[in-house]
Design a protein around this motif. Sequence first.
Motif, PDB file in Angstrom:
ATOM      1  N   SER A  66       4.970   9.945 -11.942  1.00 55.34           N
ATOM      2  CA  SER A  66       4.684   8.608 -12.455  1.00 55.34           C
ATOM      3  C   SER A  66       5.317   7.523 -11.597  1.00 55.34           C
ATOM      4  N   GLN A  67       6.492   7.802 -11.017  1.00 50.80           N
ATOM      5  CA  GLN A  67       7.131   6.763 -10.222  1.00 50.80           C
ATOM      6  C   GLN A  67       6.363   6.460  -8.938  1.00 50.80           C
ATOM      7  N   VAL A  68       5.809   7.485  -8.319  1.00 54.01           N
ATOM      8  CA  VAL A  68       4.978   7.251  -7.137  1.00 54.01           C
ATOM      9  C   VAL A  68       3.781   6.385  -7.506  1.00 54.01           C
ATOM     10  N   MET A  69       3.161   6.673  -8.642  1.00 50.67           N
ATOM     11  CA  MET A  69       1.999   5.906  -9.081  1.00 50.67           C
ATOM     12  C   MET A  69       2.382   4.469  -9.410  1.00 50.67           C
ATOM     13  N   ILE A  70       3.511   4.289 -10.055  1.00 50.95           N
ATOM     14  CA  ILE A  70       3.969   2.946 -10.410  1.00 50.95           C
ATOM     15  C   ILE A  70       4.222   2.120  -9.153  1.00 50.95           C
ATOM     16  N   ASP A  71       4.895   2.715  -8.183  1.00 52.41           N
ATOM     17  CA  ASP A  71       5.206   1.993  -6.951  1.00 52.41           C
ATOM     18  C   ASP A  71       3.945   1.626  -6.183  1.00 52.41           C
ATOM     19  N   ALA A  72       2.990   2.554  -6.128  1.00 47.14           N
ATOM     20  CA  ALA A  72       1.744   2.281  -5.403  1.00 47.14           C
ATOM     21  C   ALA A  72       0.979   1.137  -6.056  1.00 47.14           C
ATOM     22  N   ALA A  73       0.941   1.119  -7.382  1.00 47.10           N
ATOM     23  CA  ALA A  73       0.243   0.043  -8.089  1.00 47.10           C
ATOM     24  C   ALA A  73       0.926  -1.295  -7.852  1.00 47.10           C
ATOM     25  N   ALA A  74       2.264  -1.296  -7.859  1.00 44.51           N
ATOM     26  CA  ALA A  74       3.000  -2.541  -7.653  1.00 44.51           C
ATOM     27  C   ALA A  74       2.751  -3.105  -6.263  1.00 44.51           C
ATOM     28  N   GLU A  75       2.751  -2.246  -5.264  1.00 40.94           N
ATOM     29  CA  GLU A  75       2.489  -2.700  -3.900  1.00 40.94           C
ATOM     30  C   GLU A  75       1.053  -3.190  -3.751  1.00 40.94           C
ATOM     31  N   PRO A  90       9.122  -2.657  -7.239  1.00 36.03           N
ATOM     32  CA  PRO A  90       9.691  -3.379  -6.115  1.00 36.03           C
ATOM     33  C   PRO A  90       9.073  -4.760  -5.983  1.00 36.03           C
ATOM     34  N   GLN A  91       9.879  -5.701  -5.522  1.00 37.93           N
ATOM     35  CA  GLN A  91       9.394  -7.044  -5.268  1.00 37.93           C
ATOM     36  C   GLN A  91       8.884  -7.132  -3.852  1.00 37.93           C
ATOM     37  N   GLY A  92       7.712  -7.701  -3.674  1.00 40.32           N
ATOM     38  CA  GLY A  92       7.125  -7.797  -2.348  1.00 40.32           C
ATOM     39  C   GLY A  92       6.986  -9.236  -1.926  1.00 40.32           C
ATOM     40  N   PRO A  93       6.382  -9.460  -0.775  1.00 42.42           N
ATOM     41  CA  PRO A  93       6.198 -10.818  -0.294  1.00 42.42           C
ATOM     42  C   PRO A  93       5.279 -11.596  -1.203  1.00 42.42           C
ATOM     43  N   MET A 140       0.837  -1.207   0.000  1.00 37.84           N
ATOM     44  CA  MET A 140       0.000   0.000   0.000  1.00 37.84           C
ATOM     45  C   MET A 140       0.858   1.238   0.000  1.00 37.84           C
ATOM     46  N   ASP A 141       1.768   1.345   1.005  1.00 36.67           N
ATOM     47  CA  ASP A 141       2.683   2.473   1.015  1.00 36.67           C
ATOM     48  C   ASP A 141       3.992   2.025   0.411  1.00 36.67           C
ATOM     49  N   ALA A 142       4.013   1.946  -0.891  1.00 41.41           N
ATOM     50  CA  ALA A 142       5.171   1.400  -1.580  1.00 41.41           C
ATOM     51  C   ALA A 142       6.351   2.328  -1.475  1.00 41.41           C
ATOM     52  N   PRO A 143       7.560   1.793  -1.363  1.00 41.00           N
ATOM     53  CA  PRO A 143       8.732   2.667  -1.346  1.00 41.00           C
ATOM     54  C   PRO A 143       8.907   3.340  -2.686  1.00 41.00           C
ATOM     55  N   THR A 144       9.412   4.552  -2.682  1.00 42.81           N
ATOM     56  CA  THR A 144       9.657   5.261  -3.938  1.00 42.81           C
ATOM     57  C   THR A 144      11.130   5.623  -4.054  1.00 42.81           C
ATOM     58  N   THR A 145      11.974   4.838  -3.443  1.00 47.30           N
ATOM     59  CA  THR A 145      13.395   5.172  -3.422  1.00 47.30           C
ATOM     60  C   THR A 145      14.100   4.601  -4.635  1.00 47.30           C
ATOM     61  N   LEU A 179      -4.165   7.483  -7.563  1.00 47.47           N
ATOM     62  CA  LEU A 179      -4.150   7.411  -9.026  1.00 47.47           C
ATOM     63  C   LEU A 179      -3.540   6.103  -9.486  1.00 47.47           C
ATOM     64  N   GLY A 180      -2.391   5.761  -8.933  1.00 47.61           N
ATOM     65  CA  GLY A 180      -1.700   4.543  -9.343  1.00 47.61           C
ATOM     66  C   GLY A 180      -2.507   3.291  -9.069  1.00 47.61           C
ATOM     67  N   ARG A 181      -3.090   3.223  -7.878  1.00 47.89           N
ATOM     68  CA  ARG A 181      -3.912   2.059  -7.549  1.00 47.89           C
ATOM     69  C   ARG A 181      -5.151   1.988  -8.433  1.00 47.89           C
ATOM     70  N   GLY A 182      -5.782   3.136  -8.653  1.00 45.66           N
ATOM     71  CA  GLY A 182      -6.996   3.150  -9.458  1.00 45.66           C
ATOM     72  C   GLY A 182      -6.761   2.746 -10.900  1.00 45.66           C
TER      73      GLY A 182
END
Length: 474
Positions: free
Chosen positions: A231-240, A27-30, A1-6, A182-185
């Motif tokens: 865009s990177q914040v949106m990408i990370d949020a969608a991935a998480e 990012p790869q998650g569990p 949900m709160d994906a890293p953006t680093t 935005l990213g999640r939606g």
Amino acid sequence: MDAPTTTSADDSTSGDGGGWFTPRKTPQGPENGEQHQPDASAPPATEALPGAFAPPAAEPQDRRISAAPAVPPEQRTVPPQAQPVSPQAQSTAPPISAQQPKAAQKASPDAVLVQRTMAEIAPVADKVTSYFYALLFTRHPDLRALFPVAMDTQRDRILKALLTAAEHIDHTDVLVSYLKNLGRGHRKYGTQPEHYPAVGECLIGSLSRYASAIWDQETEAAWVRTYTTISQVMIDAAAEDELRAPAWWFAEVVSHDLRTSDIAVVTVRPDQPYPFLAGQYTSLETPWWPRVWRHYSFASAPRPDGLLSFHVKAVPAGWVSNALVHHARPGDILRLGPPTGSMTVDHTTDSGLLCLGGGTGIAPIKALVEDVAEHGRRRPVEVFYGARTDHDLYDIDTMLRLQQSHPWLAVRPVVDQRAQLPDAVREYGPWNEYDAYLSGPPGMIRNGVDALRDIGIPEGRIRHDAVEELVASE
């Protein structure tokens, strides 16, 4: 949900503007993610970017823009992301709206250039939008099929969302939540990280054409950095989010209650658990209008049977609303996007609730009342239910039954041809110990916020979910 953006472990920032909007790997998650609990921080305008964007074709040589230089650490605007927190803790985050106060700080160099561009294109916004889509569909013709057949309702949503985000690039306290939603939606459209460059390139192409009087290499670099960060914040949020929730839910209509000639209460059963909070909303797609999504608030608190209800008013030329009111029947299958919204109750306090609901805006107010009742804490709740005529008070019987069951609840119907609901609130009070909640037409929300400020309610205690008109007025 709160994906890293680093991009590295030591600077904790998102994107450096290099590689012409090239997103880094997600990012790869569990492997065994849990069901998603929704963030509650962004406005309905988040339904702005449309469906799946294809990887960009090669740019014509005369429009290819060199990669932007890396952003110095002191100019990077997106902060490190916090650890995941509970939905209740998130629920107090304000949406980006016309009422969002601007931070009293000096604007960053990129923000100055971005805002100067926006001021330049303001008189020709329609042309900017039209040219943007012309570029997108010409350079990437395969994308056209992913948009609604008629573009009149979709037309300016991309630009509104991108420009709203760009304008708030220095206001990270609200920007990150907005972008994550935005990213999640966008997951329900099938958007992938490699799709973002096409939008970014066409955005820059359109801006550079219509802001040519002030456009230079420095301005272009600022926009590249800004869009890369966004865009990177949106990408990370969608991935998480992908690790924890589906991109959409199928939902079967189980009942259809026509309350008036143009208002229906539609109840659906999702195909799998659908977690949300009272006061939130979702996006909804019907089988009659594929790829056309509209926002509707949940009309009740979460129920043990998992059913979801929506109050829908058919509006002129409203494709989705008319389909839901006049065509939907039990057995029809709809699609739901993820839940979102900031108009939720903080159950860590005993503050009273002052609720203003106009028209079908009473739906989330009803959900808030049920939520307070289920938590069993006796806190005063004052509901002002506004309508232009008695006929429009379609849910007054339900609200009065709730009032009979809960002595801490007061329901005050306000019938006025001018729909001056905020004026009625001034006659009661005082409200200085209350949290205010507003839901209804855009004009009512604007007037309501002004009225509540005038009677002394701090802005931080006024909650509503900004609709498109409010975001567009930024």
